[in-house]
Write a protein that holds these residues in place. Structure first.
Motif, PDB file in Angstrom:
ATOM      1  N   PRO A 132      -4.053  -1.328  -6.761  1.00  0.00           N
ATOM      2  CA  PRO A 132      -5.246  -1.283  -5.895  1.00  0.00           C
ATOM      3  C   PRO A 132      -4.947  -1.003  -4.425  1.00  0.00           C
ATOM      4  O   PRO A 132      -5.873  -0.746  -3.656  1.00  0.00           O
ATOM      5  N   PHE A 133      -3.667  -1.031  -4.027  1.00  0.00           N
ATOM      6  CA  PHE A 133      -3.306  -0.805  -2.618  1.00  0.00           C
ATOM      7  C   PHE A 133      -3.918   0.488  -2.091  1.00  0.00           C
ATOM      8  O   PHE A 133      -4.511   0.519  -1.008  1.00  0.00           O
ATOM      9  N   GLU A 150      -6.493   2.151  -3.022  1.00  0.00           N
ATOM     10  CA  GLU A 150      -7.948   2.135  -2.917  1.00  0.00           C
ATOM     11  C   GLU A 150      -8.390   1.487  -1.609  1.00  0.00           C
ATOM     12  O   GLU A 150      -9.344   1.945  -0.974  1.00  0.00           O
ATOM     13  N   ARG A 151      -7.685   0.444  -1.201  1.00  0.00           N
ATOM     14  CA  ARG A 151      -7.984  -0.184   0.094  1.00  0.00           C
ATOM     15  C   ARG A 151      -7.598   0.742   1.240  1.00  0.00           C
ATOM     16  O   ARG A 151      -8.328   0.885   2.221  1.00  0.00           O
ATOM     17  N   GLN A 152      -6.455   1.387   1.097  1.00  0.00           N
ATOM     18  CA  GLN A 152      -5.967   2.272   2.148  1.00  0.00           C
ATOM     19  C   GLN A 152      -6.913   3.457   2.365  1.00  0.00           C
ATOM     20  O   GLN A 152      -7.128   3.889   3.497  1.00  0.00           O
ATOM     21  N   CYS A 153      -7.477   3.972   1.305  1.00  0.00           N
ATOM     22  CA  CYS A 153      -8.279   5.197   1.366  1.00  0.00           C
ATOM     23  C   CYS A 153      -9.778   4.938   1.385  1.00  0.00           C
ATOM     24  O   CYS A 153     -10.564   5.877   1.166  1.00  0.00           O
ATOM     25  N   LYS A 154     -10.209   3.732   1.663  1.00  0.00           N
ATOM     26  CA  LYS A 154     -11.622   3.377   1.522  1.00  0.00           C
ATOM     27  C   LYS A 154     -12.548   4.272   2.346  1.00  0.00           C
ATOM     28  O   LYS A 154     -13.681   4.533   1.930  1.00  0.00           O
ATOM     29  N   ASN A 155     -12.082   4.743   3.507  1.00  0.00           N
ATOM     30  CA  ASN A 155     -12.941   5.584   4.349  1.00  0.00           C
ATOM     31  C   ASN A 155     -12.910   7.058   3.948  1.00  0.00           C
ATOM     32  O   ASN A 155     -13.577   7.883   4.588  1.00  0.00           O
ATOM     33  N   SER A 211       1.691   4.641  -2.950  1.00  0.00           N
ATOM     34  CA  SER A 211       0.939   5.374  -1.930  1.00  0.00           C
ATOM     35  C   SER A 211       1.791   6.455  -1.283  1.00  0.00           C
ATOM     36  O   SER A 211       1.343   7.595  -1.111  1.00  0.00           O
ATOM     37  N   ASN A 250      -1.352   2.114  12.266  1.00  0.00           N
ATOM     38  CA  ASN A 250      -2.624   2.339  11.560  1.00  0.00           C
ATOM     39  C   ASN A 250      -3.683   2.895  12.502  1.00  0.00           C
ATOM     40  O   ASN A 250      -4.851   2.496  12.475  1.00  0.00           O
TER      41      ASN A 250
END
Length: 236
Positions: free
Chosen positions: A18-19, A21-26, A61, A146
């Motif tokens: 799931p890492f 998915e959080r990283q690419c949320k935008n 990732s 980031n």
């Protein structure tokens, strides 16, 4: 699995963790259609973990983005290691050897240049347009700070940063531009991908002016580079 959009291209990520998915949320898209997909093997993750004590998701990732960047030249898109700052609708790229001070100089722009914001602090994508111009795009891979947003802007200049006691900026010759770019572009993949990347590098060399900045960590360094790259002050 998720579909994200990078530089106008829809990419399906066949992720296990799931890492990403959080990283690419935008950057996640609606719908299931995509231009291409990428996946990572367990062996690739293990190989990446040889370089440090990183989580499986983080290593996945890194490997996913590597595969994306090997495929992107088919769409006239390439990766250049750089910090890109957007000011009033224009993108300014800064690149340097590791540890020289790319992030420090970026922070000086944010402090001193009105309306400056970071498009991407480390691994932006660039697309060659039909008219020969280059557009810079933010990505979810922003570097340790980031810094970045899901935005794009036309590239108007590239600056190679060096450490210096005094702040000086000059135009770079074509020969040194090519030499320096070879160390910052992602020239990997199969032969066809690398050949496409070299064609894109040639277009990049001709698309925008290049500068070499010897600088310290003063506010003056940011004002000097912005003045030269924006055309508001003279440069050699």
């Amino acid at each position: 699995m998720i579909v994200i959009q990078l530089a106008g291209v829809r990419v399906r990520l066949e992720n296990r963790f799931p890492f990403i998915e959080r990283q690419c949320k935008n950057f996640i898209c609606e719908g299931e259609d995509y231009d291409f997909s990428v996946a990572v093997t367990a062996d690739e993750i293990l190989e990446e973990q040889r370089y440090g004590e990183f989580s499986d998701g983080y290593c996945e990732s890194i490997c996913l983005y590597r595969h994306i960047c090997e495929k992107m030249p088919e769409y006239n898109i390439f990766l250049m290691h750089a910090s890109v700052i957007e000011v009033d609708g224009k993108a300014y790229a800064f690149t340097a050897k590791s540890g020289v001070g790319k992030s420090t100089h970026t922070a000086l722009w944010l402090k001193n240049i009105p309306n400056a914001r970071v498009l991407n602090g480390d691994k932006p994508l660039f697309r060659m347009e039909a008219d020969g111009s280059i557009t810079a795009f933010g990505t979810p891979w922003n570097g340790k700070e980031n810094w970045g947003e899901n935005i794009s802007a036309p590239l108007v200049g590239v600056c190679f940063i060096e450490r210096g006691v005094n702040n000086k900026i000059r135009r770079a010759s074509e020969e040194e531009v090519i030499t320096r770019l070879m160390h910052q572009l992602y020239l990997r993949g199969d032969r066809d991908s690398v050949n496409r990347q070299l064609v894109l590098m040639d277009a990049l060399v001709r698309a925008v002016p290049y500068y070499v900045l010897a600088c310290n960590i003063s506010d003056e360094a940011a004002l000097l580079s912005y003045g030269a790259m924006s055309g508001s002050s003279d440069v050699q």
